[in-house]
Design a protein around this motif. Sequence first.
Motif, PDB file in Angstrom:
ATOM      1  N   VAL A  81     -10.006  16.208  -6.416  1.00 39.78           N
ATOM      2  CA  VAL A  81     -10.660  15.060  -7.188  1.00 39.78           C
ATOM      3  C   VAL A  81      -9.865  14.307  -8.100  1.00 39.78           C
ATOM      4  O   VAL A  81      -9.955  12.912  -8.190  1.00 39.78           O
ATOM      5  N   PHE A  82      -8.895  14.691  -8.933  1.00 40.58           N
ATOM      6  CA  PHE A  82      -7.984  14.057  -9.589  1.00 40.58           C
ATOM      7  C   PHE A  82      -7.011  12.924  -8.873  1.00 40.58           C
ATOM      8  O   PHE A  82      -6.941  11.778  -9.227  1.00 40.58           O
ATOM      9  N   ALA A  83      -6.786  13.642  -7.695  1.00 39.93           N
ATOM     10  CA  ALA A  83      -5.684  12.650  -6.693  1.00 39.93           C
ATOM     11  C   ALA A  83      -6.524  11.434  -6.207  1.00 39.93           C
ATOM     12  O   ALA A  83      -6.101  10.385  -6.121  1.00 39.93           O
ATOM     13  N   ILE A 130       0.736  -1.211   0.027  1.00 44.28           N
ATOM     14  CA  ILE A 130       0.159  -0.058  -0.013  1.00 44.28           C
ATOM     15  C   ILE A 130       1.034   1.278  -0.026  1.00 44.28           C
ATOM     16  O   ILE A 130       0.553   2.199  -0.740  1.00 44.28           O
ATOM     17  N   PHE A 131       1.929   1.238   0.870  1.00 44.77           N
ATOM     18  CA  PHE A 131       2.841   2.240   0.519  1.00 44.77           C
ATOM     19  C   PHE A 131       3.657   2.541  -0.732  1.00 44.77           C
ATOM     20  O   PHE A 131       3.509   3.584  -1.088  1.00 44.77           O
ATOM     21  N   GLY A 186      -4.994  -6.841  -1.249  1.00 44.48           N
ATOM     22  CA  GLY A 186      -5.015  -6.820   0.148  1.00 44.48           C
ATOM     23  C   GLY A 186      -5.976  -5.544   0.656  1.00 44.48           C
ATOM     24  O   GLY A 186      -5.770  -5.265   1.903  1.00 44.48           O
ATOM     25  N   VAL A 187      -6.530  -4.810  -0.242  1.00 43.01           N
ATOM     26  CA  VAL A 187      -7.430  -3.857   0.125  1.00 43.01           C
ATOM     27  C   VAL A 187      -8.694  -4.084  -0.090  1.00 43.01           C
ATOM     28  O   VAL A 187      -9.300  -4.390  -1.175  1.00 43.01           O
ATOM     29  N   ALA A 241      -8.580   4.354  -7.622  1.00 45.29           N
ATOM     30  CA  ALA A 241      -8.319   3.215  -8.550  1.00 45.29           C
ATOM     31  C   ALA A 241      -7.026   2.239  -8.325  1.00 45.29           C
ATOM     32  O   ALA A 241      -7.230   1.108  -8.142  1.00 45.29           O
ATOM     33  N   ARG A 242      -5.888   2.942  -7.994  1.00 48.90           N
ATOM     34  CA  ARG A 242      -4.919   2.156  -7.574  1.00 48.90           C
ATOM     35  C   ARG A 242      -4.785   1.318  -6.224  1.00 48.90           C
ATOM     36  O   ARG A 242      -4.688   0.041  -6.474  1.00 48.90           O
TER      37      ARG A 242
END
Length: 293
Positions: free
Chosen positions: A49-51, A12-13, A64-65, A57-58
């Motif tokens: 909003v972009f971030a 995740i990091f 694992g999420v 999505a990522r």
Amino acid sequence: MDGKTRATVEEIFETVAEASPEIRAGLPSRRLKSGSENPSGEKQMAADVFADDLLQARLGNLDGVGQYASEERAEVDDVGEGFSVTVDPLDGSSNLKPNNTMGTVVGIYDAPLPATGEDLVGAAYVLFGPVSTMMCAVDGQVDEYLVDNGVRNLVTEDVALPDEPSVYGFGGRVPEWFDDFSAFADEVASDPSMKLRYGGAMIGDVNQVLTYGGIFSYPAFTNAREGKLRLQYEGYPVAYIMETAGGASSDGTQSILDVVKTDDIHARVPVHVGNESLIEKLESMLDESVDSP
Ligand code: P6P
């Protein structure tokens, strides 16, 4: 911490680090307000909003999420099985206009959201300063990385808060501070060993405290007793990082990690993080803003 948990937290990091150059590159063309508001009623920048869309999505794509929540989304997104992540995609986005620091905050919980501080298994922030860095707390240790093209390069292993405080940053409008916080702030500001460092982005100000020792506060206000910052994706992650680095945190009466607000993913909390000596001093002076009904 078992190996699987550690590997998932690191993945995740790494995913947040990998996304950071794209977020940073998208800033120049997204400095305007989007015309919409986030669930906390704050004006959203196009970059927010972009971030958020990029990170959802990522991170949502990782095995694992299981859940994704952010400052920019009203509800928690169920994205599969595994850990829950809370994200402030662009903390300090109001600093875009004056070209000051900002970045991404992430909290990782082994529980459904809204979670509690005890559920945290990791927390980190990417800081867009003159260079991009990432502060990662997991398994009892904080490590600092330079982020170069989305790749983490370890620069400081086992980050420890300096024993002697030397900087302070207090948010909000002074007339809206409670008298007892004002008295604390006056005492700190009158100390000749302390210097003001306030940049208007929580992670930039917290990073100053982690680097030099001191305290960052975004306190309770006479017209907003819960303060401004949100517990799940601002208060918990920075408290976890600060306490893991040997510091302390408080909402005015207790560690922020002991605060429980599981009925609202956007619940706010007064945030104080820094050297234990200053946090203890603060708690001893706060009564008006905290004890009164
Ligand atoms: P003010 C940024 O918008 C933020 O949520 C935190 O990063 C920061 O600490 C705070 O708000 C700054 O608030 O009132 O100084 O603009």
